[in-house]
Scaffold this motif. Sequence first.
Motif, PDB file in Angstrom:
ATOM      1  N   VAL A   3       1.019  -1.015  -0.067  1.00 44.99           N
ATOM      2  CA  VAL A   3      -0.019  -0.050  -0.015  1.00 44.99           C
ATOM      3  C   VAL A   3       0.844   1.303  -0.111  1.00 44.99           C
ATOM      4  CG1 VAL A   3      -1.583   1.295   1.460  1.00 44.99           C
ATOM      5  CG2 VAL A   3      -1.954  -1.091   1.063  1.00 44.99           C
ATOM      6  N   VAL A   4       1.798   1.139   0.833  1.00 42.53           N
ATOM      7  CA  VAL A   4       2.973   2.416   0.733  1.00 42.53           C
ATOM      8  C   VAL A   4       3.556   2.893  -0.495  1.00 42.53           C
ATOM      9  CG1 VAL A   4       4.840   3.255   1.843  1.00 42.53           C
ATOM     10  CG2 VAL A   4       3.377   2.121   3.284  1.00 42.53           C
ATOM     11  N   ILE A   5       4.116   1.676  -0.987  1.00 42.86           N
ATOM     12  CA  ILE A   5       4.568   1.752  -2.376  1.00 42.86           C
ATOM     13  C   ILE A   5       3.677   2.381  -3.586  1.00 42.86           C
ATOM     14  CG2 ILE A   5       6.200   0.800  -4.183  1.00 42.86           C
ATOM     15  CD1 ILE A   5       7.640   1.338  -1.549  1.00 42.86           C
ATOM     16  N   LEU A   6       2.508   1.582  -3.509  1.00 39.96           N
ATOM     17  CA  LEU A   6       1.456   2.189  -4.444  1.00 39.96           C
ATOM     18  C   LEU A   6       1.131   3.291  -4.170  1.00 39.96           C
ATOM     19  CD1 LEU A   6      -0.343   0.464  -6.363  1.00 39.96           C
ATOM     20  CD2 LEU A   6      -2.149   0.726  -4.702  1.00 39.96           C
ATOM     21  N   PHE A   7       1.083   4.145  -2.967  1.00 40.71           N
ATOM     22  CA  PHE A   7       0.541   5.619  -2.933  1.00 40.71           C
ATOM     23  C   PHE A   7       1.937   6.140  -3.546  1.00 40.71           C
ATOM     24  CE2 PHE A   7       1.410   9.288  -0.071  1.00 40.71           C
ATOM     25  CZ  PHE A   7       0.236   9.764  -0.237  1.00 40.71           C
ATOM     26  N   VAL A   8       3.083   5.872  -3.111  1.00 40.82           N
ATOM     27  CA  VAL A   8       4.324   6.673  -3.521  1.00 40.82           C
ATOM     28  C   VAL A   8       4.456   6.669  -5.087  1.00 40.82           C
ATOM     29  CG1 VAL A   8       6.841   6.536  -3.593  1.00 40.82           C
ATOM     30  CG2 VAL A   8       5.474   6.142  -1.370  1.00 40.82           C
ATOM     31  N   VAL A   9       4.224   5.392  -5.724  1.00 44.57           N
ATOM     32  CA  VAL A   9       4.165   5.390  -7.328  1.00 44.57           C
ATOM     33  C   VAL A   9       3.306   6.212  -7.775  1.00 44.57           C
ATOM     34  CG1 VAL A   9       3.901   3.917  -9.261  1.00 44.57           C
ATOM     35  CG2 VAL A   9       5.139   2.840  -7.231  1.00 44.57           C
ATOM     36  N   GLY A  10       2.050   6.563  -7.294  1.00 41.44           N
ATOM     37  CA  GLY A  10       0.960   7.665  -7.818  1.00 41.44           C
ATOM     38  C   GLY A  10       1.467   8.996  -7.704  1.00 41.44           C
ATOM     39  N   VAL A  11       2.060   9.226  -6.468  1.00 40.82           N
ATOM     40  CA  VAL A  11       2.645  10.581  -6.227  1.00 40.82           C
ATOM     41  C   VAL A  11       3.908  10.953  -7.222  1.00 40.82           C
ATOM     42  CG1 VAL A  11       3.844  12.115  -4.779  1.00 40.82           C
ATOM     43  CG2 VAL A  11       1.777  10.855  -4.086  1.00 40.82           C
ATOM     44  N   THR A  12       4.548   9.904  -7.594  1.00 40.88           N
ATOM     45  CA  THR A  12       5.881  10.120  -8.412  1.00 40.88           C
ATOM     46  C   THR A  12       5.380  10.248  -9.652  1.00 40.88           C
ATOM     47  OG1 THR A  12       7.223   8.636  -6.773  1.00 40.88           O
ATOM     48  CG2 THR A  12       7.962   8.839  -9.006  1.00 40.88           C
ATOM     49  N   ILE A  13       4.476   9.296 -10.260  1.00 43.20           N
ATOM     50  CA  ILE A  13       3.995   9.709 -11.698  1.00 43.20           C
ATOM     51  C   ILE A  13       3.352  11.069 -11.930  1.00 43.20           C
ATOM     52  CG2 ILE A  13       2.087   9.065 -13.272  1.00 43.20           C
ATOM     53  CD1 ILE A  13       1.992   6.329 -12.184  1.00 43.20           C
ATOM     54  N   VAL A  14       2.654  11.631 -10.937  1.00 42.84           N
ATOM     55  CA  VAL A  14       2.357  13.165 -11.224  1.00 42.84           C
ATOM     56  C   VAL A  14       3.318  13.957 -10.910  1.00 42.84           C
ATOM     57  CG1 VAL A  14       0.630  14.601 -10.216  1.00 42.84           C
ATOM     58  CG2 VAL A  14      -0.098  12.408 -10.189  1.00 42.84           C
ATOM     59  N   PHE A  15       4.202  13.965 -10.188  1.00 43.37           N
ATOM     60  CA  PHE A  15       5.333  14.686  -9.837  1.00 43.37           C
ATOM     61  C   PHE A  15       6.329  14.919 -11.123  1.00 43.37           C
ATOM     62  CE2 PHE A  15       9.691  15.893  -8.241  1.00 43.37           C
ATOM     63  CZ  PHE A  15       9.540  16.831  -8.036  1.00 43.37           C
ATOM     64  N   LEU A  16       6.751  13.591 -11.544  1.00 41.00           N
ATOM     65  CA  LEU A  16       7.352  13.488 -12.998  1.00 41.00           C
ATOM     66  C   LEU A  16       6.733  14.336 -14.212  1.00 41.00           C
ATOM     67  CD1 LEU A  16       8.841   9.936 -12.713  1.00 41.00           C
ATOM     68  CD2 LEU A  16      10.009  12.308 -12.399  1.00 41.00           C
ATOM     69  N   ASN A  17       5.194  13.843 -14.127  1.00 38.94           N
ATOM     70  CA  ASN A  17       4.600  14.743 -15.152  1.00 38.94           C
ATOM     71  C   ASN A  17       4.662  16.120 -15.053  1.00 38.94           C
ATOM     72  OD1 ASN A  17       1.552  13.423 -16.596  1.00 38.94           O
ATOM     73  ND2 ASN A  17       2.351  15.297 -16.982  1.00 38.94           N
ATOM     74  N   CYS A  18       5.021  16.721 -13.984  1.00 40.66           N
ATOM     75  CA  CYS A  18       4.950  18.254 -13.837  1.00 40.66           C
ATOM     76  C   CYS A  18       6.305  18.737 -14.863  1.00 40.66           C
ATOM     77  CB  CYS A  18       5.015  18.552 -12.129  1.00 40.66           C
ATOM     78  SG  CYS A  18       3.249  18.490 -11.442  1.00 40.66           S
ATOM     79  N   PHE A  19       7.086  17.894 -14.789  1.00 38.41           N
ATOM     80  CA  PHE A  19       8.449  18.313 -15.558  1.00 38.41           C
ATOM     81  C   PHE A  19       8.126  18.508 -16.979  1.00 38.41           C
ATOM     82  CE2 PHE A  19      10.321  17.211 -11.539  1.00 38.41           C
ATOM     83  CZ  PHE A  19      11.311  17.974 -11.224  1.00 38.41           C
ATOM     84  N   PHE A  20       7.237  17.544 -17.501  1.00 37.93           N
ATOM     85  CA  PHE A  20       7.333  17.682 -19.082  1.00 37.93           C
ATOM     86  C   PHE A  20       5.963  18.597 -19.645  1.00 37.93           C
ATOM     87  CE2 PHE A  20       9.307  13.685 -17.654  1.00 37.93           C
ATOM     88  CZ  PHE A  20      10.470  13.822 -18.540  1.00 37.93           C
ATOM     89  N   ALA A  21       5.125  18.547 -18.759  1.00 34.40           N
ATOM     90  CA  ALA A  21       3.739  19.570 -18.919  1.00 34.40           C
ATOM     91  C   ALA A  21       3.407  20.229 -17.877  1.00 34.40           C
ATOM     92  CB  ALA A  21       2.737  18.443 -19.648  1.00 34.40           C
ATOM     93  N   GLU A  22       2.577  21.460 -18.346  1.00 31.70           N
ATOM     94  CA  GLU A  22       1.980  22.136 -17.312  1.00 31.70           C
ATOM     95  C   GLU A  22       0.818  21.325 -16.639  1.00 31.70           C
ATOM     96  OE1 GLU A  22       0.276  26.824 -16.616  1.00 31.70           O
ATOM     97  OE2 GLU A  22       0.560  25.920 -18.566  1.00 31.70           O
ATOM     98  N   ILE A  23       0.553  21.367 -15.197  1.00 34.68           N
ATOM     99  CA  ILE A  23      -0.368  20.428 -14.534  1.00 34.68           C
ATOM    100  C   ILE A  23      -1.730  21.210 -15.176  1.00 34.68           C
ATOM    101  CG2 ILE A  23      -0.557  22.125 -12.783  1.00 34.68           C
ATOM    102  CD1 ILE A  23      -0.407  18.346 -12.610  1.00 34.68           C
ATOM    103  N   GLN A  24      -2.555  20.045 -15.472  1.00 29.96           N
ATOM    104  CA  GLN A  24      -3.936  19.955 -15.826  1.00 29.96           C
ATOM    105  C   GLN A  24      -4.484  19.072 -14.789  1.00 29.96           C
ATOM    106  OE1 GLN A  24      -4.804  19.171 -19.899  1.00 29.96           O
ATOM    107  NE2 GLN A  24      -3.065  20.649 -20.579  1.00 29.96           N
TER     108      GLN A  24
END
Length: 528
Positions: A470-491
């Motif tokens: 559960v902890v890793i599942l939560f961290v992976v979801g947060v990581t996906i969004v954080f990395l996305n912020c480097f490649f495109a403006e947040i929507q």
Amino acid sequence: MSELRWLKKMAKTAAPLLILAVPSLWLIAAVPPLWRDVDGYVQTVFPLNANTILLHAPLYCILSRVPLWLGYLTSGVGLPVRLGHFIKHTQLTDSGVFALVFAQHVALWWAALFFINIITTNLWSRLLLAIFFASHPLFYAFAHCVGSETLSMIITVFLAATGLRIASRYPNIVLRDWILFGALLCGAILTRHINSVLVALLPITIFLIALVRSLHKSLACRHATSALNFTLGRSARVWCVSAITGLSALVLATSFTHLLCWRAHVRWRSKVGFTFVWRLNFINRVPLGLRDQFLAAAASKCQLPEARQLLMKLAERFRQNQLWDPAAFVKEWKVSFTDPHGKIQDEKFDRSLNEMAYALFYPPSSALWSAAVQDFEHATRLRESDVVHYLFVTTDYFFNNRASMPQCERLKTFREPRAQLASAANQFYFRWWNPISFRLWSIIWLLLLLRSVFMSRKFQTGDGRVVLYVVILFVVGVTIVFLNCFFAEIQPRFTLPMMELLILSIMILLGVIFRDAKFPGHERRRNN
């Protein structure tokens, strides 16, 4: 007695399924199908080309045509055609869009039921988890929307359930679980490129489980060196299988994309530069006196003259303090990449954008970090209603851009008055969880996590593996969004993985807590 057992078994499946279906049936009756603006149109109408294979991951672009084709055949609008011809010349119909949306809802029911059945076997627990899942409009709004995020969301539910089963069965994991997880991971990557981060889900989880088990055994049995070495050797083999499964899924997804490119006569290349254009607003954060120097330094890293020209044009635009419009920038400069016959050289344009993006992205500047962090902080403040409302905004995009989505003119969603779409967005169901933001959900998740850890230690239930997952599942979801912020403006739609995996993590923790709760008939079964 056998009939009674059969009825109980059917009830454990049918009752949660009915609960999961209620929001879908209401949406189908009350809300017209939603659209992910022009992206959803491209994914369902355009033939296989660079846009539907490389820019948008290809799986949804292909699978969505099957229900659209079946709906077209039943509509009687045109002559019957084969599926292959329909993919090249897709015709949107009301019956086709309805078939697509209905298939998405059914797939969501199946995914949710599969997930809930893995969490718990108790009927009352399943009913409570089904009610909790059905109360979240995030899942059902995306299931009601035409766009690749829908398929990504559904596959992620299946993936999280399969990963949970692997983690709970560790180290006695059967081969079919590995195969199913690898297939689902491959499908997730083929729906959104950023889902490649999910490759790390199981290797990290299994590494932590093995580490905790080895530490526990070493402390409990200090003299049992041979047993500890055997355990470590077995854990290493399981970890290697998890890593091979993830890498195989990544290779298979890439190979499938190359195969589609070969079939469509498209040269494979990355489209990350095109995506990064939507992140170039970070240049405004570079101090005005250093901006030209910053862009000149990036241009010095480029080998293609077209990439250097793009950076020079960027410097000119930002020097004039023009409002950054990425779509206009792409449209303007794409025209300059034309051959003597007037054909736009898409491949050359993409390679120039890729080189420009690499020069600006690596290493990440303080301005880019600042923009990414600020966007991520904004994402954590969002609520489910913000994401759901965004889908109505992207659907409304058609009314001001009819020329970019010509076939949508005849669909029910856009034949109805524009105000009717706005009123549908204000339904109470979509604002059900409005008081709770992602940050508050995270606090609730943390409290449930601590509760689950306490119960696991107190009752010696062996749920430590599930808690780590559960902890890793939560961290992976947060990581996906954080990395996305480097490649495109947040929507708002970019926060879907983070919110989805958080809700699924909460459901897993609730399942752990419900396991020791006293439901009707539960105590009697325990005594028997």
